[in-house]
Design a protein around this motif. Structure first.
Motif, PDB file in Angstrom:
ATOM      1  N   GLN A 114      46.207 -91.238 -27.544  1.00 24.87           N
ATOM      2  CA  GLN A 114      46.994 -90.501 -26.363  1.00 24.87           C
ATOM      3  C   GLN A 114      48.514 -90.465 -26.508  1.00 24.87           C
ATOM      4  O   GLN A 114      49.284 -89.624 -26.394  1.00 24.87           O
ATOM      5  N   HIS A 115      48.813 -92.109 -26.633  1.00 23.01           N
ATOM      6  CA  HIS A 115      50.361 -92.118 -26.396  1.00 23.01           C
ATOM      7  C   HIS A 115      51.118 -91.519 -27.560  1.00 23.01           C
ATOM      8  O   HIS A 115      52.105 -91.064 -27.797  1.00 23.01           O
ATOM      9  N   ILE A 116      50.512 -91.683 -28.947  1.00 22.50           N
ATOM     10  CA  ILE A 116      50.853 -90.980 -30.198  1.00 22.50           C
ATOM     11  C   ILE A 116      51.082 -89.408 -30.022  1.00 22.50           C
ATOM     12  O   ILE A 116      51.834 -88.835 -30.309  1.00 22.50           O
ATOM     13  N   ARG A 117      50.148 -89.170 -29.398  1.00 29.55           N
ATOM     14  CA  ARG A 117      50.078 -87.571 -29.309  1.00 29.55           C
ATOM     15  C   ARG A 117      50.976 -86.991 -28.406  1.00 29.55           C
ATOM     16  O   ARG A 117      51.537 -86.160 -28.576  1.00 29.55           O
ATOM     17  N   GLN A 118      51.555 -88.048 -27.176  1.00 24.21           N
ATOM     18  CA  GLN A 118      52.421 -87.686 -26.484  1.00 24.21           C
ATOM     19  C   GLN A 118      53.941 -87.451 -27.100  1.00 24.21           C
ATOM     20  O   GLN A 118      54.689 -86.523 -27.047  1.00 24.21           O
ATOM     21  N   LEU A 119      53.977 -88.570 -27.997  1.00 22.99           N
ATOM     22  CA  LEU A 119      55.260 -88.488 -28.813  1.00 22.99           C
ATOM     23  C   LEU A 119      55.408 -87.425 -29.864  1.00 22.99           C
ATOM     24  O   LEU A 119      56.539 -87.088 -30.395  1.00 22.99           O
ATOM     25  N   ASN A 120      54.357 -87.107 -30.473  1.00 24.76           N
ATOM     26  CA  ASN A 120      54.279 -86.251 -31.641  1.00 24.76           C
ATOM     27  C   ASN A 120      53.124 -85.764 -31.621  1.00 24.76           C
ATOM     28  O   ASN A 120      52.000 -86.241 -32.277  1.00 24.76           O
ATOM     29  N   PRO A 121      53.016 -84.303 -31.190  1.00 24.80           N
ATOM     30  CA  PRO A 121      51.815 -83.610 -31.187  1.00 24.80           C
ATOM     31  C   PRO A 121      51.472 -83.069 -32.545  1.00 24.80           C
ATOM     32  O   PRO A 121      50.078 -82.556 -32.713  1.00 24.80           O
ATOM     33  N   THR A 122      52.119 -82.936 -33.488  1.00 27.36           N
ATOM     34  CA  THR A 122      51.754 -82.294 -34.587  1.00 27.36           C
ATOM     35  C   THR A 122      51.468 -83.033 -36.137  1.00 27.36           C
ATOM     36  O   THR A 122      50.793 -82.446 -36.932  1.00 27.36           O
ATOM     37  N   ALA A 123      51.913 -84.308 -35.956  1.00 26.29           N
ATOM     38  CA  ALA A 123      51.470 -84.986 -37.300  1.00 26.29           C
ATOM     39  C   ALA A 123      50.078 -85.510 -37.114  1.00 26.29           C
ATOM     40  O   ALA A 123      49.563 -86.008 -36.344  1.00 26.29           O
ATOM     41  N   PRO A 124      49.453 -85.272 -38.146  1.00 25.10           N
ATOM     42  CA  PRO A 124      48.079 -85.911 -38.293  1.00 25.10           C
ATOM     43  C   PRO A 124      48.020 -87.397 -38.321  1.00 25.10           C
ATOM     44  O   PRO A 124      48.954 -88.085 -38.604  1.00 25.10           O
ATOM     45  N   VAL A 125      46.963 -88.030 -37.651  1.00 21.88           N
ATOM     46  CA  VAL A 125      46.809 -89.409 -37.193  1.00 21.88           C
ATOM     47  C   VAL A 125      45.654 -89.951 -38.154  1.00 21.88           C
ATOM     48  O   VAL A 125      44.360 -89.433 -37.923  1.00 21.88           O
ATOM     49  N   GLN A 126      45.700 -90.724 -39.021  1.00 23.08           N
ATOM     50  CA  GLN A 126      44.767 -91.240 -39.793  1.00 23.08           C
ATOM     51  C   GLN A 126      44.404 -92.758 -39.821  1.00 23.08           C
ATOM     52  O   GLN A 126      45.362 -93.501 -39.453  1.00 23.08           O
ATOM     53  N   ILE A 127      43.064 -93.289 -39.855  1.00 23.72           N
ATOM     54  CA  ILE A 127      42.841 -94.842 -39.805  1.00 23.72           C
ATOM     55  C   ILE A 127      43.206 -95.359 -41.238  1.00 23.72           C
ATOM     56  O   ILE A 127      42.927 -94.852 -42.125  1.00 23.72           O
ATOM     57  N   SER A 128      43.825 -96.477 -41.200  1.00 23.11           N
ATOM     58  CA  SER A 128      44.164 -97.237 -42.619  1.00 23.11           C
ATOM     59  C   SER A 128      43.516 -98.601 -42.304  1.00 23.11           C
ATOM     60  O   SER A 128      43.904 -99.265 -41.402  1.00 23.11           O
TER      61      SER A 128
END
Length: 353
Positions: A179-193
């Motif tokens: 959620q925090h990541i989405r607030q900072l950047n709503p357009t970048a894909p988030v993947q698990i590494s």
């Protein structure tokens, strides 16, 4: 400016201290697709260690920038290195590398680096920035992103975010981090590494920077799926900021994301007025701007992408990717209020500032 179709793909790898950049890099360069990648590692301090942790079949394809942070004191060295490696790593006129990966220090702000890669004409003609990959430590992210400006900016400018150490974090923490990541950047894909293992297809397909010469479909390039857009069809200036779900409140952070849509077409003249006022006055506060604009008289959209005070070459596309013809704009800003930004958007609506 003529742009060569043979530009070398370049990836910027960033992430805060201990977030797993080197682990990812080791996995990355072991893949056959990156077997000929040249790695530029920036290290801070008199004793350099990170380059010793990178597994290579040959040390000849590791370039070390040490004793200075790549985002400030060694930016001139970066330009010189990128200029020199074309002949330094060539044999009989043929380059021994086909990609470049730049790994920053954990304390680097990527924005000045991105600006350098765009603004230096010789570098821009030689290299095609495929995207910025940011690693985020799931265990410590909530603390890191609330305390360190550099970490926030690393996430804000990312084209791909890789969440590391997720196996050590509980579900509630993971949800909060995303959620925090989405607030900072709503357009970048988030993947698990997981232990540095990530879907390398996401890296190979990374082409989220330039609308010109991009082979990525427009809908993927924009990646607006997770953003919530506000209508912007009348006088946009409000007396007080309203929460959008994409904005971090002022007491929490100075980095905010604002997403708008315009239902009616705009004019080319209005776009020029808007950009002429926006970039000189607020460019240093714009970490990133992405826009797809429905312009009167054009069969397809005009696509705009900027980093701070610099714009990538504007793309005029021949057709729309789907039936949605609304203009959409995403701004990731630092120390820029909603009121200031919305005032700057008035020319797009045919209004005076």
């Amino acid at each position: 400016m003529t742009i060569s179709s043979q530009r070398i793909p370049l990836y910027l790898l960033t992430g805060f201290l201990g977030s797993g950049k080197t682990t990812l890099l080791n996995q990355w360069i072991k893949d056959p697709a990156f077997s000929k990648a040249l790695v530029i590692i920036n290290e801070f301090g008199e004793t350099s260690l990170d380059h010793l942790l990178v597994s290579r079949s040959t040390e000849e394809q590791i370039v070390e920038l040490s004793n200075g942070c790549i985002c400030c004191t060694t930016r001139g060295d970066l330009v010189k290195t990128l200029t020199d490696i074309s002949w330094r790593f060539s044999r009989n006129g043929i380059k021994s590398f086909d990609r470049v990966i730049i790994e920053t220090t954990g304390l680097a702000d990527p924005s000045p680096i991105l600006s350098t890669l765009i603004s230096n004409q010789k570098i821009f003609q030689q290299y095609k920035l495929q995207g910025t990959v940011t690693t985020v430590d799931a265990v410590n992210a909530l603390h890191t992103l609330s305390q360190y400006r550099e970490a926030k900016r690393q996430v804000a400018v990312a084209d791909l975010i890789l969440l590391t150490k997720q196996d050590l974090a509980d579900e509630d923490t993971l949800t909060q981090v995303q959620q925090h990541i989405r607030q900072l950047n709503p357009t970048a894909p988030v993947q698990i590494s997981d232990q540095g293992v990530t879907a390398l297809s996401a890296l190979l397909e990374l082409d989220h920077v330039e609308p010109v010469q991009s082979v990525t479909p427009l809908t993927n390039w924009l990646n607006f799926g997770s953003a919530q857009f506000e209508p912007l069809n009348s006088s946009p200036v409000t007396s007080s900021p309203a929460s959008t779900g994409n904005e971090i409140s002022a007491h929490q952070d100075t980095i905010n994301t604002y997403c708008y849509q315009i239902t009616r077409p705009v004019t080319l003249f209005a776009i020029q007025l808007w950009l002429d006022a926006l970039l000189p006055e607020m460019g240093h506060q714009l970490l990133r701007v992405k826009a797809i604009l429905n312009v009167e008289g054009f069969p397809g959209p005009i696509v705009i992408h900027g980093v701070q005070q610099l714009l990538h070459p504007t793309a005029v596309l021949t057709h729309w990717p789907n039936d949605d013809r609304q203009s959409k704009l995403v701004f990731i800003t630092d120390q820029l209020s909603r009121e200031q930004l919305e005032k700057s958007l008035r020319p797009l609506l045919g209004l005076k500032i």
